[in-house]
Design a protein around this motif. Structure first.
Motif, PDB file in Angstrom:
ATOM      1  N   VAL A 418      32.674   4.632  -3.847  1.00  0.00           N
ATOM      2  CA  VAL A 418      32.488   4.176  -2.475  1.00  0.00           C
ATOM      3  C   VAL A 418      31.390   4.949  -1.746  1.00  0.00           C
ATOM      4  N   ALA A 419      31.213   6.230  -2.078  1.00  0.00           N
ATOM      5  CA  ALA A 419      30.194   7.040  -1.397  1.00  0.00           C
ATOM      6  C   ALA A 419      28.786   6.578  -1.726  1.00  0.00           C
ATOM      7  N   GLN A 420      28.632   5.822  -2.810  1.00  0.00           N
ATOM      8  CA  GLN A 420      27.333   5.276  -3.186  1.00  0.00           C
ATOM      9  C   GLN A 420      27.243   3.784  -2.885  1.00  0.00           C
ATOM     10  N   SER A 421      28.187   3.270  -2.111  1.00  0.00           N
ATOM     11  CA  SER A 421      28.235   1.838  -1.833  1.00  0.00           C
ATOM     12  C   SER A 421      27.793   1.550  -0.402  1.00  0.00           C
ATOM     13  N   GLU A 422      27.895   0.287  -0.037  1.00  0.00           N
ATOM     14  CA  GLU A 422      27.542  -0.136   1.318  1.00  0.00           C
ATOM     15  C   GLU A 422      28.509   0.422   2.357  1.00  0.00           C
TER      16      GLU A 422
END
Length: 760
Positions: A418-422
């Motif tokens: 999630v930290a690398q997601s939108e």
């Protein structure tokens, strides 16, 4: 040599105790006719320098522990070096400085020599007389292993000393550097012939990586019971007398047969691995050697060195791959941790998938088989079921749209990308849930979460131990309903465990987590299901009280602190709302600096109150275990069950626990062998001398009524805004419950090991 100074009186005591252990373990393997070894007999266990994974290689302690924890026909391995006056000593290397204090005792005696054509600097045995080495003590030479036993002043022993003091069932001499000694006018051949003619010493095996040496001595052993074994080194290494690589010599097994009875090969010669440490197909080496009448001994077995990911950090699984694969078996295994191959051979080989359970130990998953796949994914759960788990678990979290899902943490950063997601801009800080910031499940809808990429947990990554990297993002997440459907269709399961945490906070934010769980269970048919039980687990007594008032489910109270005991009134209070308790490993066997120091009375007191006791979390990585467990998860599980008396384990590697409870050594009553005996808490710690003792730690606190009692759950509130203007989540009234303290890894040792403690 005067080598056993300070312990001569204790030798008799130890040998007497060793004899008693031999009587207990003399039953040995029960699988004689099934073995695919050359002889058809069980493979041999060769203790490399004794139990050198714990004590200094070739020390009295290492050899003694090997005898205590191995089968009665164990072979003790001695690497022979020669002193300046021609004495043969057991020492692991040509150089003395890595495994002893010689550099301290003789600071100015360092030399440089050519060893197999390579300039090598150090303290060499050829520069010291046997008398001079009487002032030198052994030390642990592998720096990743504990040095806490170096204060026991284990002396360097001669070959004769080793045999006389330990009286090994079988004895193996390895001659690694004959050519080097010959260059310095020392004759290894003369020493070997002399020692084998000594009526007081029996040599069963002699090995060497040098062809010329074995060819030279072979005529003297043609009518001898002593077996000569050629040792292969790395395939690209050059054998000095033939000037061929060992890989080239391997292609001419017939030639090896002219002067040797068997061969030693690194385990990668048999089961190679690719660059990512995954197994490749086995070679035909063992079968080819057996056709030529050569026994095959595999080397380089270490419990505390990462091996193929196919074994899931389980050393027993690795040994079984070499002896119970359906096609071949090696004839022996050379190990720094002889307890593990001993158990693999006698207790676990040829069990089969349908072997019956020998003990009543409940196996509960921790986020499914999360040691092999990302936790709480479909593949983690299906693997856990396939691996024989009894109960699969779902830690319930709530999404923004009110969907209960299975996820190991309320913080998505812990188990997803999630930290690398939108959604990376949704980071908030909620002190009531955790220190620091996170992206929480209730900040995203289920549609948003289910499309995130899972991440496998690697809790020992600080030691560079990572889990199954090839499948680190495998699987998909499940709603609670999908989880229950999967469980309901698995006929092998005894039940499901639903874990609920942070309930007061979620209710105050408008998320009816308890009602959502009840609704999902009812819709899945678990209200009337009789073939699978439902277990509701929480560290909040108010959650369990609510379920007790509305259901007949099994309720499990989780004590999320390490405790040293519990008040009687506290135990009575727990009984009001729970039938089982989950505690940490440290609450059973407290430890200091990775050594077991004692055993608490927590388990017997809880069981006396008719509360089942489940312990968490059992992992396979050796860094998660105490030194006392010998870097072997099976030793740890066995000690908690037989020694600690627990009812169940919570584990991220359920396959290991399921196999443990089926092992044939558990049904032998008082004839359980030494390698399947539980540890004696504190026995290893007692062998640490004062200068090496770690700092004492404060005892764990008692569990009190104040820790357990809570007011009823608050009603479900209307949903509040998810964030405040500054991007930090709004703080509700303080939730009930205690601060969470991570359970520390614990450890311990075998009961029979008390023999060694008598030496000091």
């Amino acid at each position: 040599m005067g080598s056993l100074r300070g312990i001569s009186v204790a030798i008799f005591v130890v040998q007497a105790l060793l004899a008693s252990v031999t009587l207990v373990s003399a039953q040995g393997s029960t699988n004689g006719s099934r073995w695919q070894t050359l002889s058809g007999k069980a493979p041999s266990v060769i203790a490399h320098g004794g139990f050198s994974g714990i004590f200094a290689d070739s020390s009295f302690g290492a050899y003694s522990l090997a005898l205590l924890t191995s089968p009665p026909d164990v072979i003790l391995w001695c690497d022979v070096q020669l002193t300046r006056d021609g004495a043969g000593i057991c020492f692991p290397d040509l150089k003395l400085d890595n495994n002893s204090d010689v550099a301290i005792v003789y600071k100015n005696r360092q030399k440089t020599y050519l060893v197999n054509g390579v300039s090598t600097k150090g303290w060499f045995s050829i520069d010291f007389t046997l008398r001079e080495l009487g002032n030198v003590i052994l030390s642990q030479g592998v720096y990743s292993r504990t040095n806490k036993f170096d204060g026991n002043n284990y002396p360097i022993m001669t070959v004769q000393d080793t045999y006389a003091q330990l009286n090994p069932p079988r004895f193996w001499l390895n001659i690694q550097h004959d050519a080097f000694y010959t260059q310095h006018n020392l004759s290894m051949r003369s020493f070997v012939l002399s020692i084998t003619r000594n009526r007081n010493v029996t040599i069963d095996y002699i090995s060497s990586p040098e062809v010329a040496f074995l060819q030279n001595i072979a005529p003297s052993f043609r009518r001898s019971a002593t077996k000569l074994v050629f040792r292969f080194l790395g395939q690209n290494n050059v054998e000095p007398s033939t000037n061929q690589t060992y890989g080239s010599l391997l292609k001419n097994i017939t030639f090896i047969k002219t002067f040797a009875f068997g061969i030693i090969v690194p385990k990668s010669y048999i089961w190679p691995v690719d660059k990512d440490l995954y197994l490749l197909p086995s070679t035909s080496l063992v079968l080819d050697a057996h056709k030529e009448g050569l026994e095959v001994f595999a080397s380089d077995f270490y419990n505390d060195v990462p091996f193929s990911f196919n074994y899931s950090y389980d050393p027993v699984a690795e040994y079984l791959q070499f002896i119970d694969n359906g096609e071949f078996s090696v004839d022996g295994m050379i190990s720094d941790f002889p307890i593990t191959p001993s158990a693999a051979i006698d207790c676990f080989a040829h069990l089969g998938r349908n072997a019956s359970k020998q003990v009543d130990l409940l196996v509960i998953s921790s986020n499914g088989a999360s040691g092999d796949y990302p936790g709480c994914t479909d593949v983690a759960y299906s693997t856990a079921i396939q691996d024989g788990v009894d109960v699969i678990d779902c830690p319930v979290q709530m999404t923004m749209d009110g969907t209960p899902i299975c996820l190991s943490s309320i913080n998505l950063i812990d188990s997803t990308t999630v930290a690398q997601s939108e959604f990376s801009n949704l980071t908030t800080t909620i002190p009531q849930i955790m220190p620091g910031s996170g992206i929480f499940t209730f900040n995203l809808s289920w549609n948003g979460i289910k499309n995130l990429t899972p991440i496998i947990a690697s809790p020992q990554s600080q030691y560079k131990l990572f889990r199954n990297p090839r499948f680190k993002n495998a699987g998909k997440f499940l709603t609670l309903s999908e989880f229950l459907t999967m469980a309901s269709n698995a006929s092998s399961l005894q039940g499901v465990l639903i874990s609920i945490e942070n309930a007061p906070f979620l209710l105050e934010q408008g998320f009816a987590i308890t009602d959502a769980v009840l609704d999902a269970l009812t819709k899945a048919g678990y209200g009337n299901k009789t073939d699978q039980k439902v277990m509701i687990q929480s560290s909040s007594s108010s959650v369990l009280m609510k379920f007790k008032s509305q259901t007949n489910y099994d309720l499990v109270y989780k004590v999320d602190e390490d405790i040293g005991g519990a008040q009687s009134s506290t135990i009575d209070d727990i009984k009001r709302f729970a039938s089982a308790v989950v505690i940490s490993k440290d609450s059973v066997f407290p430890e200091t600096s990775a050594f077991i120091t004692s055993a608490t009375n927590v388990v017997p007191r809880l069981k006396a109150a008719n509360l089942s006791v489940y312990v968490q979390t059992f992992s396979n990585e050796f860094t998660s275990q105490a030194w006392d467990f010998f870097s072997d998860p099976t030793v740890e599980i066995n000690s908690f069950y037989l020694g600690g008396g627990i009812n169940g384990v919570i584990t991220d590697f359920p396959k290991t626990s399921n196999r443990y409870r089926r092992n044939r050594c558990l049904n032998r009553g008082n004839q359980i062998p030494g390698y399947m005996s539980p540890v004696q808490p504190g026995s290893l710690y007692q062998l640490i001398t004062a200068p090496y003792l770690p700092p004492a730690e404060a005892p764990n606190p008692f569990l009190t009524e104040a820790d357990v009692n809570e007011p009823p759950l608050p009603p479900v509130a209307a949903k509040a805004p998810s964030t405040s203007p500054n991007g930090t989540a709004l703080a509700p009234t303080s939730p009930n419950g205690q601060p969470k303290v991570a359970a520390s890894a614990i450890m311990q040792l075998l009961t029979v090991f008390l023999a060694i403690s008598l030496l000091f």
